[in-house]
Structures are given as C-alpha cells and as structure tokens.
Write a protein that holds these residues in place. Structure first.
Motif, short mmCIF file in Angstrom:
data_model
loop_
_atom_site.label_atom_id
_atom_site.label_comp_id
_atom_site.label_asym_id
_atom_site.label_seq_id
_atom_site.Cartn_x
_atom_site.Cartn_y
_atom_site.Cartn_z
N LYS A 174 0.85 -1.19 0.00
CA LYS A 174 0.00 0.00 0.00
C LYS A 174 0.88 1.24 0.00
CE LYS A 174 -3.74 2.24 2.52
NZ LYS A 174 -4.65 2.15 3.65
N CYS A 175 0.58 2.17 -0.90
CA CYS A 175 1.34 3.41 -1.01
C CYS A 175 1.00 4.33 0.17
CB CYS A 175 1.04 4.11 -2.33
SG CYS A 175 1.89 5.68 -2.53
N PRO A 176 2.00 4.79 0.93
CA PRO A 176 1.71 5.68 2.06
C PRO A 176 1.29 7.08 1.62
CG PRO A 176 4.07 5.31 1.87
CD PRO A 176 3.40 4.42 0.86
N ARG A 177 1.61 7.48 0.40
CA ARG A 177 1.25 8.81 -0.07
C ARG A 177 -0.21 8.87 -0.52
NH1 ARG A 177 4.54 11.09 -4.97
NH2 ARG A 177 6.13 11.40 -3.36
N GLY A 213 -2.41 5.96 -0.88
CA GLY A 213 -3.25 4.89 -0.35
C GLY A 213 -3.61 3.81 -1.35
#
Length: 66
Positions: A24-27, A29
C-alpha cells in the motif's frame, strides 16, 4: 533488485526481488500488486529413476559392480 513504484502517483515504494508482492502506497493509499514476469528456467538434469541408478534389467541389479 527491481525498483517498485506506485502505479497511481509513481512514488518509489521498494527495491526488491519478489515473486508476488502487494504493498500500500503511504502517499496516495493505492494498493499495488505486482508479480514476477517469469521464474528462472529450471536446469535440465538427468531424469530420476526409481531403484538402482545403473541397473537396466533385474539381472544387472544382482550382479556385483566392477
């Protein structure tokens, strides 16, 4: 190793060797799922036989090896 980037925002997520990965991309989502294109080919080797390796007939199996 291969660089893994988010498909939505292009943020670098990882550098990895993988077969299958879900991250999952933290920037933004987004859930990014990637799979390896193909596995390394297996080496061609000798076939595996059951029983003795050098015997081709039952008589050959009972004779002593020289």
């Amino acid at each position: 190793m291969e660089i893994i980037r988010c498909g939505a925002c292009n943020r670098k997520l990882a550098e990895a060797e993988y077969i299958r990965l879900s991250i999952k991309c933290p920037r933004c989502g987004a859930i990014n799922q990637v799979k390896a294109a193909s596995r390394e080919p297996e080496r061609h080797g000798a076939s595996v036989r059951k029983g003795t390796l050098h015997a081709t007939s039952p008589e050959a199996a009972t004779q002593p090896a020289l």
